[in-house]
Design a protein around this motif. Structure first.
Motif, PDB file in Angstrom:
ATOM      1  N   GLN A  92      53.138  42.052  41.097  1.00  0.00           N
ATOM      2  CA  GLN A  92      52.069  41.055  41.060  1.00  0.00           C
ATOM      3  C   GLN A  92      52.669  39.721  40.657  1.00  0.00           C
ATOM      4  O   GLN A  92      53.529  39.649  39.780  1.00  0.00           O
ATOM      5  CB  GLN A  92      50.990  41.479  40.065  1.00  0.00           C
ATOM      6  CG  GLN A  92      49.716  40.657  40.145  1.00  0.00           C
ATOM      7  CD  GLN A  92      48.605  41.247  39.289  1.00  0.00           C
ATOM      8  OE1 GLN A  92      48.870  42.014  38.358  1.00  0.00           O
ATOM      9  NE2 GLN A  92      47.370  40.917  39.585  1.00  0.00           N
ATOM     10  N   THR A  93      52.234  38.657  41.318  1.00  0.00           N
ATOM     11  CA  THR A  93      52.716  37.314  41.002  1.00  0.00           C
ATOM     12  C   THR A  93      51.519  36.391  40.814  1.00  0.00           C
ATOM     13  O   THR A  93      50.364  36.793  41.004  1.00  0.00           O
ATOM     14  CB  THR A  93      53.607  36.766  42.125  1.00  0.00           C
ATOM     15  OG1 THR A  93      52.811  36.541  43.294  1.00  0.00           O
ATOM     16  CG2 THR A  93      54.739  37.739  42.460  1.00  0.00           C
ATOM     17  N   THR A  94      51.833  35.167  40.474  1.00  0.00           N
ATOM     18  CA  THR A  94      50.757  34.192  40.271  1.00  0.00           C
ATOM     19  C   THR A  94      50.086  33.787  41.579  1.00  0.00           C
ATOM     20  O   THR A  94      49.040  33.125  41.563  1.00  0.00           O
ATOM     21  CB  THR A  94      51.313  32.935  39.593  1.00  0.00           C
ATOM     22  OG1 THR A  94      52.395  32.406  40.390  1.00  0.00           O
ATOM     23  CG2 THR A  94      51.822  33.262  38.192  1.00  0.00           C
ATOM     24  N   SER A  95      50.656  34.189  42.719  1.00  0.00           N
ATOM     25  CA  SER A  95      50.025  33.876  44.013  1.00  0.00           C
ATOM     26  C   SER A  95      48.773  34.691  44.250  1.00  0.00           C
ATOM     27  O   SER A  95      47.978  34.374  45.131  1.00  0.00           O
ATOM     28  CB  SER A  95      51.016  34.124  45.154  1.00  0.00           C
ATOM     29  OG  SER A  95      52.091  33.212  45.080  1.00  0.00           O
ATOM     30  N   SER A  96      48.593  35.782  43.513  1.00  0.00           N
ATOM     31  CA  SER A  96      47.391  36.589  43.621  1.00  0.00           C
ATOM     32  C   SER A  96      47.127  37.232  42.280  1.00  0.00           C
ATOM     33  O   SER A  96      48.030  37.824  41.690  1.00  0.00           O
ATOM     34  CB  SER A  96      47.546  37.657  44.711  1.00  0.00           C
ATOM     35  OG  SER A  96      46.409  38.476  44.739  1.00  0.00           O
ATOM     36  N   LEU A  97      45.907  37.131  41.804  1.00  0.00           N
ATOM     37  CA  LEU A  97      45.573  37.675  40.494  1.00  0.00           C
ATOM     38  C   LEU A  97      45.139  39.126  40.565  1.00  0.00           C
ATOM     39  O   LEU A  97      45.026  39.791  39.531  1.00  0.00           O
ATOM     40  CB  LEU A  97      44.450  36.835  39.873  1.00  0.00           C
ATOM     41  CG  LEU A  97      44.763  35.352  39.655  1.00  0.00           C
ATOM     42  CD1 LEU A  97      43.555  34.633  39.068  1.00  0.00           C
ATOM     43  CD2 LEU A  97      45.973  35.185  38.721  1.00  0.00           C
ATOM     44  N   SER A  98      44.880  39.624  41.785  1.00  0.00           N
ATOM     45  CA  SER A  98      44.327  40.970  41.870  1.00  0.00           C
ATOM     46  C   SER A  98      45.098  41.896  42.796  1.00  0.00           C
ATOM     47  O   SER A  98      44.846  43.101  42.798  1.00  0.00           O
ATOM     48  CB  SER A  98      42.867  40.914  42.327  1.00  0.00           C
ATOM     49  OG  SER A  98      42.765  40.279  43.591  1.00  0.00           O
ATOM     50  N   ARG A  99      46.030  41.393  43.598  1.00  0.00           N
ATOM     51  CA  ARG A  99      46.720  42.202  44.580  1.00  0.00           C
ATOM     52  C   ARG A  99      48.207  42.288  44.273  1.00  0.00           C
ATOM     53  O   ARG A  99      48.799  41.360  43.713  1.00  0.00           O
ATOM     54  CB  ARG A  99      46.520  41.632  45.992  1.00  0.00           C
ATOM     55  CG  ARG A  99      45.074  41.495  46.413  1.00  0.00           C
ATOM     56  CD  ARG A  99      44.368  42.840  46.480  1.00  0.00           C
ATOM     57  NE  ARG A  99      42.964  42.688  46.884  1.00  0.00           N
ATOM     58  CZ  ARG A  99      42.100  43.670  46.962  1.00  0.00           C
ATOM     59  NH1 ARG A  99      42.479  44.902  46.651  1.00  0.00           N
ATOM     60  NH2 ARG A  99      40.850  43.442  47.316  1.00  0.00           N
ATOM     61  N   THR A 100      48.775  43.394  44.703  1.00  0.00           N
ATOM     62  CA  THR A 100      50.211  43.610  44.537  1.00  0.00           C
ATOM     63  C   THR A 100      50.861  43.678  45.907  1.00  0.00           C
ATOM     64  O   THR A 100      50.218  43.946  46.913  1.00  0.00           O
ATOM     65  CB  THR A 100      50.484  44.909  43.780  1.00  0.00           C
ATOM     66  OG1 THR A 100      49.894  46.006  44.495  1.00  0.00           O
ATOM     67  CG2 THR A 100      49.910  44.858  42.373  1.00  0.00           C
TER      68      THR A 100
END
Length: 743
Positions: A92-100
């Motif tokens: 998980q990265t800061t580009s998405s808060l809910s998806r891996t």
């Protein structure tokens, strides 16, 4: 370190390779390496990067492996190569808060190509690759055995080259295989077979608002949609089908979109509102989405042709509101199991070429069809600037419309001939056809829905197999068909009618009210057609649906009469009109109850009157009446009752002066030497019967009741009245005949 940059082979890298925010001006090449920790490249600038495996001499791959690549915002000045690499991990990265994802390339820039040949992304993450808004100057090639168990997401990506998915296998867990929404592909999109691999995509291929400047080629691929309700984005508009394998609403494809033979799709495809400049070519493909929408092209703009030759499509094909710049070609195709009523619908569509349905099968065969598998074609309100060719097509839609061309406009011919078969009703109501209607050797049958079909039967009170109410067929109508059901040409218009009067019209089930045409023709177009008034009279009497007691509609009879008269057969025209009046009188309520009335009606109208079209026939009863009046007055014993008087009051009989006869003398002159007009029984009869003639006989001579002439007086008065009636009919008939002649 080599002169070509950093090259590492057969290494196991146990620590974290963190090149975040670094600038590296030389190539980095990892070959057959194993990474224990994910590679961090966020914000870095590298010359080129390759994490690859090699192939052994026997063809087996010696793979590199890496538990994830995190490269958001990275810039690669050349190529990024991940061939023959096993990529795992869920990060998980800061580009998405809910998806891996296993590979993160959000907003990355690759000045060369992204290449992944025979790469496997085996991840439990939501996505295999997330590369939203990335920019790739060259191609993205995920080919030849590339396999991903998660979604490949390229929303808003900018590709200068092509996206190549040849020989790939995408089996995402969330039902979304590739998401190209709002992406721009400068080249083409390829989902094709490779020498050793057939492309398989088990999930949704989303291309909403995607722009492809080249072509889209899908060849020998298997596209399989997820189960209903799986794989949808929460922010998506409502899908037109329960299962969709390909979504391209509002997409723009500058080249052609080709799905070639060998491609199979389980689920539907939607191109609603899309622009496909090069045409849609899906010849020979198989689409399985029964009882749902198989191909959605609503309001799409197709630059050339839509071709589905020999395609097998289970589900509805929807072209409502679409514009096709070329022909719509579904020759030898099989369409079945529609979502609702129609296997193919093109309501208000504009098709600049022909609609080709030659040898097509629409709806499954009856009675072996699965319940509800039947369906027809709807082109209601469509504009077809070519011809509608359904030669040898089989369209099975019992209980509904097999072909619906209601209010359609066609610039060419309609060909429902040479083995064409329709089960249902063919509807051309209010259609405008500039060409001809060919139905020769076609089969038309009305049948209700199969047992067990839950869909309601179309309201068809007349059980019509063919309807052309208020239609205009400028080129002519050719029948020569086999039909089981009613025919309705009410208020239709055409230039010629080519038919077989004895065979082409169902008895008492042919509706011709307001049907107008200019001439008759032969169904084979060789010869002049059937013009005999006797044949046309039998035809009209045979197909007139009027019930007993209903006089029927005079319109079809008058039209036949006008046609004959316009082409020089005035006598035949009048015979047709007399036949209608005869038929009307025979159907009159109570007419057939009394034989005497029936016989008298026939004598008066058929023999003596000609229903007003043979006025000279009234001379026959007039002559007979003259004979009937004159005959009793010919014998001297009978005409003794006649009396006449001269100006001085002397009374005369036809034999002479009455006083002389009474005294026993023989009169020297029967007419008193001209004092009275001599009696002539024939002239007296004419003067009595014909009121417009005055021969001075009736005014001179009259039967005397004193001489036993009461019966003769009564008969003469009756003959006067009868003669007056017959003469009036004669005069009126002659006036009408003259008026008709002037018209």
């Amino acid at each position: 370190m080599s002169r070509f940059g950093l090259r590492i082979s057969n290494a196991r890298i146990t620590g974290q390779l963190d090149l975040s925010a670094c600038r590296i001006d030389f190539p980095i090449h990892f070959e057959d390496c194993e990474f224990v920790e994910p590679v961090l490249l966020e914000g870095s600038v590298v010359h080129s990067l390759a994490i690859v495996g090699t192939s052994s001499p026997d063809g087996d791959a010696l793979r590199s492996s890496v538990p994830g690549i995190l490269a958001n915002g990275m810039r690669v000045e050349r190529d990024l190569v991940l061939s023959r690499t096993l990529i795992t991990g869920a990060h998980q990265t800061t580009s998405s808060l809910s998806r891996t994802a296993a590979v993160w390339l959000t907003e990355a820039e690759i000045a060369g190509r992204l290449i992944a040949v025979d790469t496997t992304i085996d991840t439990t993450a939501d996505r295999a690759i997330q590369a939203d808004r990335c920019q790739v100057t060259g191609d993205i090639r995920l080919i030849q055995g590339f396999r991903a168990k998660g979604e490949i997401r390229l929303i808003g990506a900018q590709l200068g080259g092509s996206l190549d998915l040849a020989g790939c296998e995408l089996v995402p867990r969330n039902g979304r295989a590739i998401d190209l929404a709002d992406a721009t592909v400068g080249g083409s999109l390829f989902i094709t077979d490779s020498p050793r691999h057939r492309p398989v995509i088990r999930g949704r291929l989303e291309m909403g608002r995607t722009s492809v400047n080249g072509r889209v080629l899908i060849r020998k691929a298997r596209l399989e949609a997820p189960e209903p309700g799986v794989g949808r984005h929460l922010y998506n508009a409502k899908d037109p089908a329960q299962r969709l394998a390909l979504l391209a609403q509002g997409a723009t494809i500058r080249g052609e979109l080709t799905m070639s033979e060998g491609t199979s799709m389980v689920g539907g495809a939607t191109f609603a509102g899309a622009t496909i400049d090069g045409g849609l070519l899906i010849d020979g493909i198989s689409i399985e989405n029964g009882f749902d929408v198989a191909l959605d092209l609503t309001h799409a703009h197709i630059g050339t042709t839509v071709s589905a030759v020999q395609a097998d499509i289970q589900g509805s094909v929807d072209l409502d509101g679409a514009e096709v710049a070329g022909p719509l070609d579904v020759r030898r195709a099989a369409l079945s199991r529609p979502a609702h009523r129609y296997c193919l619908t093109a309501v208000t569509a504009v098709i600049h070429g022909d609609v080709r349905l030659v040898d097509a099968t629409i709806g499954d065969s009856y009675p072996a069809a699965t319940t509800g598998a039947s369906g027809g074609l709807s082109f209601r309100g469509a504009e077809i600037r070519g011809m509608f060719d359904a030669e040898r097509a089989q369209i099975l839609s019992p209980g509904d419309a097999s072909i619906n061309l209601h209010q359609a406009q066609l610039a060419g011919n309609i060909r429902l001939c040479s083995g064409f078969r329709s089960v249902g009703v063919v509807m051309l109501n209010r259609a405008q056809v500039e060409g001809r209607l060919h139905c020769d050797d076609g089969s038309f049958e009305w049948r209700r829905r199969e047992d067990g079909d839950p869909r309601p039967t179309r309201l068809n009170e007349r059980e019509s197999a063919f309807e052309a109410i208020s239609s205009t067929v400028r080129g002519g109508i050719g029948l020569g068909w086999n039909i089981e059901g009613a025919v309705d040409f009410s208020d239709a218009h055409t230039s010629y009618l080519a038919d077989r009067p004895e065979r082409d019209w169902p008895s008492r089930r042919s509706y011709l009210t307001g049907f107008t045409y200019e001439r008759y023709a032969e169904t084979s177009m060789h010869g002049s057609g059937e013009w005999g008034w006797k044949t046309r009279t039998r035809w009209l009497r045979h197909c007139d649906p009027a019930d007993s007691g209903d006089p029927g509609d005079p319109g079809p009879w008058e039209q036949a009469a006008r046609t004959l008269k316009r082409h020089g057969d005035s006598e035949g025209s009048e015979e047709v009109l007399m036949a209608y009046l005869r038929t009307k009188r025979q159907r009159r309520a109570g007419w057939a109850r009394f034989g005497v009335v029936r016989g008298w009606d026939r004598v008066v109208n058929d023999w003596f009157r000609g229903y007003g079209y043979r006025p000279l026939r009234a001379l026959i009863p007039l002559v007979l009446l003259v004979v009937a009046v004159a005959a009793p007055l010919l014998p001297a014993d009978s005409n003794r009752v006649m009396r006449a008087a001269d100006p001085s009051g002397i009374v005369y009989t036809p034999q002479g002066e009455l006083s002389q006869l009474e005294s026993g003398r023989t009169p020297q002159n029967a007419c008193g030497k001209g004092k009275v007009r001599c009696f002539n029984p024939w002239l007296y009869a004419v003067d009595t019967v014909v009121p417009i003639v005055d021969l001075k006989q009736r005014s001179t001579w009259a039967p005397s009741t004193d001489a036993g002439g009461g019966w003769m007086l009564a008969w003469v008065n009756a003959a006067t009245l009868i003669g007056w009636a017959i003469s009036s009919l004669l005069v009126v008939g002659l006036a009408r005949a003259g008026s008709r002649a002037l018209n």
